[in-house]
Write a protein that holds these residues in place. Structure first.
Motif, mmCIF file in Angstrom:
data_model
loop_
_atom_site.group_PDB
_atom_site.id
_atom_site.type_symbol
_atom_site.label_atom_id
_atom_site.label_comp_id
_atom_site.label_asym_id
_atom_site.label_seq_id
_atom_site.Cartn_x
_atom_site.Cartn_y
_atom_site.Cartn_z
ATOM 1 N N GLU A 1 0.839 -1.208 0.000
ATOM 2 C CA GLU A 1 0.000 0.000 0.000
ATOM 3 C C GLU A 1 0.865 1.245 0.000
ATOM 4 O O GLU A 1 0.583 2.221 -0.700
ATOM 5 N N ALA A 2 1.954 1.226 0.783
ATOM 6 C CA ALA A 2 2.862 2.368 0.835
ATOM 7 C C ALA A 2 3.569 2.560 -0.503
ATOM 8 O O ALA A 2 3.795 3.692 -0.941
ATOM 9 N N ILE A 3 3.916 1.465 -1.180
ATOM 10 C CA ILE A 3 4.564 1.562 -2.487
ATOM 11 C C ILE A 3 3.597 2.165 -3.504
ATOM 12 O O ILE A 3 3.968 3.043 -4.293
ATOM 13 N N SER A 4 2.353 1.716 -3.482
ATOM 14 C CA SER A 4 1.338 2.256 -4.383
ATOM 15 C C SER A 4 1.164 3.754 -4.140
ATOM 16 O O SER A 4 1.107 4.552 -5.087
ATOM 17 N N TYR A 5 1.095 4.131 -2.878
ATOM 18 C CA TYR A 5 0.958 5.544 -2.497
ATOM 19 C C TYR A 5 2.158 6.341 -3.000
ATOM 20 O O TYR A 5 2.012 7.429 -3.574
ATOM 21 N N MET A 6 3.364 5.808 -2.807
ATOM 22 C CA MET A 6 4.584 6.484 -3.241
ATOM 23 C C MET A 6 4.588 6.667 -4.756
ATOM 24 O O MET A 6 4.936 7.744 -5.262
ATOM 25 N N LEU A 7 4.198 5.636 -5.507
ATOM 26 C CA LEU A 7 4.176 5.754 -6.964
ATOM 27 C C LEU A 7 3.203 6.839 -7.423
ATOM 28 O O LEU A 7 3.493 7.589 -8.363
ATOM 29 N N MET A 8 2.058 6.953 -6.752
ATOM 30 C CA MET A 8 1.105 8.004 -7.123
ATOM 31 C C MET A 8 1.626 9.388 -6.759
ATOM 32 O O MET A 8 1.390 10.353 -7.489
ATOM 33 N N LEU A 9 2.366 9.511 -5.652
ATOM 34 C CA LEU A 9 2.974 10.800 -5.317
ATOM 35 C C LEU A 9 3.982 11.213 -6.390
ATOM 36 O O LEU A 9 4.031 12.382 -6.804
ATOM 37 N N ILE A 10 4.779 10.259 -6.846
ATOM 38 C CA ILE A 10 5.754 10.563 -7.891
ATOM 39 C C ILE A 10 5.033 10.903 -9.199
ATOM 40 O O ILE A 10 5.417 11.829 -9.916
#
Length: 197
Positions: free
Chosen positions: A149-158
């Motif tokens: 979930e954190a990786i998905s969130y990080m990818l959307m922030l980028i």
């Protein structure tokens, strides 16, 4: 109350798309959309309560189509590394590079609006959920002690950052390094179930 016309709705969306593409979200106003669509501003408000509502009606189906196509491309790849490369390239390069500027316009919209404007994070949560599903196809990040979930969130922030920088001079050498860094970081934390240790 008279029924709303599909032709008027289409004219509004066509006018808004033209303006968002050419001038960006921030420079586009409801009165300019109305004028370009050949109607009064008050009539425009009969159809849409805000510029954000118009933007989301244009952008949401487009983003869903892009993410679904990315999911299919990732599924067609063999092995964790190829899948991660495809995912990272899609989120950080392919989708934000759309020629119509949808990504730029949506990121601009989100950066200047909030709940009082009718903004909800439903579309963002949908995208994060689909990316999470893609990550779960790649491998077991949870087993490696990493929150997918954190990786998905990080990818959307980028993704948001890439969308905001779309009109700045490109820095392809850094983009390539960013992609490599993201893939290396993710690969170091997961192995696809079908791959040997």
């Amino acid at each position: 109350m008279r029924p709303k016309s599909d032709d008027v709705r289409k004219a509004i969306l066509a006018a808004a798309t033209e303006l968002f593409t050419r001038d960006g979200y921030a420079a586009t106003t409801m009165s300019r959309i109305a004028r370009t669509g050949g109607m009064s501003t008050s009539n425009l408000y009969v159809y849409y309560p805000s510029k954000l509502a118009i933007m989301l009606e244009i952008y949401e189906p487009w983003l869903k189509e892009q993410v679904s196509a990315l999911e299919a491309r990732v599924a067609a790849e063999e092995g964790a590394e190829a899948k991660l490369r495809c995912l990272v390239r899609g989120i950080l390069e392919d989708i934000p590079a759309d020629p119509d500027g949808y990504t730029r316009a949506l990121v601009q919209a989100v950066s200047v609006t909030g709940p009082p404007d009718g903004y909800t994070s439903d579309l963002l949560r949908w995208a994060e959920g689909r990316i999470l599903e893609i990550l779960n196809q790649v491998g077991d990040f949870g087993r490696a002690g990493v929150s997918p979930e954190a990786i998905s969130y990080m990818l959307m922030l980028i993704f948001d950052g890439v969308g905001l920088r779309r009109d700045l001079p490109p820095r392809p050498e850094l983009s390539a390094r960013l992609h490599e860094a993201m893939v290396s970081l993710l690969l170091a934390r997961v192995r696809a179930p079908a791959e040997p240790a």
